[in-house]
Design an enzyme around this catalytic site. Sequence first.
Site, PDB file in Angstrom:
ATOM      1  N   GLY A 210       0.887  -1.207   0.038  1.00 58.47           N
ATOM      2  CA  GLY A 210       0.109  -0.038  -0.037  1.00 58.47           C
ATOM      3  C   GLY A 210       0.996   1.143   0.009  1.00 58.47           C
ATOM      4  N   ASN A 211       0.286   2.523   0.131  1.00 58.78           N
ATOM      5  CA  ASN A 211       1.191   3.860   0.350  1.00 58.78           C
ATOM      6  C   ASN A 211       0.240   4.547   1.322  1.00 58.78           C
ATOM      7  OD1 ASN A 211      -1.140   5.648  -0.865  1.00 58.78           O
ATOM      8  ND2 ASN A 211      -1.130   3.942  -2.520  1.00 58.78           N
ATOM      9  N   ARG A 212       0.919   5.727   1.638  1.00 62.76           N
ATOM     10  CA  ARG A 212       0.607   6.242   2.789  1.00 62.76           C
ATOM     11  C   ARG A 212      -0.586   7.321   2.865  1.00 62.76           C
ATOM     12  NH1 ARG A 212       5.398   9.479   4.108  1.00 62.76           N
ATOM     13  NH2 ARG A 212       4.167  10.254   5.690  1.00 62.76           N
ATOM     14  N   SER A 213      -1.245   7.342   1.685  1.00 57.50           N
ATOM     15  CA  SER A 213      -2.320   8.235   1.410  1.00 57.50           C
ATOM     16  C   SER A 213      -3.480   8.193   2.447  1.00 57.50           C
ATOM     17  CB  SER A 213      -2.801   8.124  -0.019  1.00 57.50           C
ATOM     18  OG  SER A 213      -3.994   9.233  -0.113  1.00 57.50           O
TER      19      SER A 213
END
Length: 404
Positions: A210-213
């Site tokens: 995933g990513n940190r958004s």
Amino acid sequence: MSVHGVRSLNVVVGITGGIAAYKAVSVVRALVLGGHDVHVVATENALRFVGRPTLEAISRNTVHSDLYEGVAEVRHVAIGQAADLIVVAPATANTVAKLAAGLADDLLGNTILASTAPLVIAPAMHTEMWQNAATVANIATLRQRGVTVVGPAVGQLTGADSGPGRMSEPEEIVEVALRTAAGRQDLAGRRILVTAGGTREPLDPVRFIGNRSSGKQGVALAVAAADRGAEVTLIAANLEVDVPSTVRVVRVRSTLDLERAATSAAQTADIVIMAAAVADYRPETVADAKIKKDVQGDVLDLRLVKNPDILAGLAANRRPGQLIVGFAAETEPDDAKLRQLGAAKVARKGADLLVVNRVGWNEGFATEGNTVIVLNQTGDIVGEASGSKRSVADRILDLLPHSI
Ligand code: CTP
């Protein structure tokens, strides 16, 4: 003439007894500088936190706090009747409860009950108080009655603790308050699709890449568009923020889910805003069962395959007249190079506008504020915005109708 080009308003600023009362001075100041006639109604407790002379000097008017002063001129109703807008900042948990119950045991309570002006409140309290079932129910009651609630923001509170409860920044409160007063519905009748959050690409039933958004900027766009009259569909990928009921939400997890949902919703949208942080790659295979160490050994090789570019796909297959807005998250520190990257990206993706923001370990993602530049198809800067994610959202929306 005011900051928003609306007529000069008679604004009552209600200040109640919380530490954030010191920030109310900036709210008053911004309204006065915007050309509005500001009348402060403070509770006795508010005046423990911020002095009457400060408020009188900044508001350029007498500060009222006593229910039993000016009785001959029926001040307890006169102030509210004359108001075009009432802003309560900060609104303590106690004030929120009193407003929900319709109590009028002080001048501010009387003023609000006697007024038909739009009411905007900026709650400020400790996280536990904000999340208490009593406060949650009171806020829901106020919202149902049409009260506009700004914030609270998430961040450092008065003590060492942090969390939701911190009063929104003065510029955001003023922005929302003036919009509320103007009843600005410039996006009425528009159907807007917003994607927000970060996609998660499954590896096995319990893991993902995933990513940190956090989705905050996209949600702020969706909420601002709904406030301005648009019919909004939000495709939400793994959000870390709540979404109010004014926005229709379709929840997705992975990029392929998001692509399906966005492609379908785009068929009826006038404007598409791709604020989601989409994973460029996904694991080639997704294990049916949990990947086990004793089977894998010391090294686990992951093969990733490219995801479809959703924005480019939507732009290539757009409905006639549909406006497509992309976002670019870049870690490039140099301003000129950041713009070049943005210009190349908007051309490559075929979007009409590209909102470029810098991200990094401490910038952009999961923060309260944002700084962006907005580029058109040819890479020219058509707008810039800096401030809370809500005010950045409103600036971006301001650019839309002129760009179609
Ligand atoms: N986007 C998309 N589909 C993808 C990747 C990105 O629709 N597979 C969209 C994002 O929602 C955003 C825009 O494209 O609106 C730019 O995203 P960004 O991550 O900045 O760009 P990338 O395409 O990943 O380009 P690069 O690898 O050069 O950063």
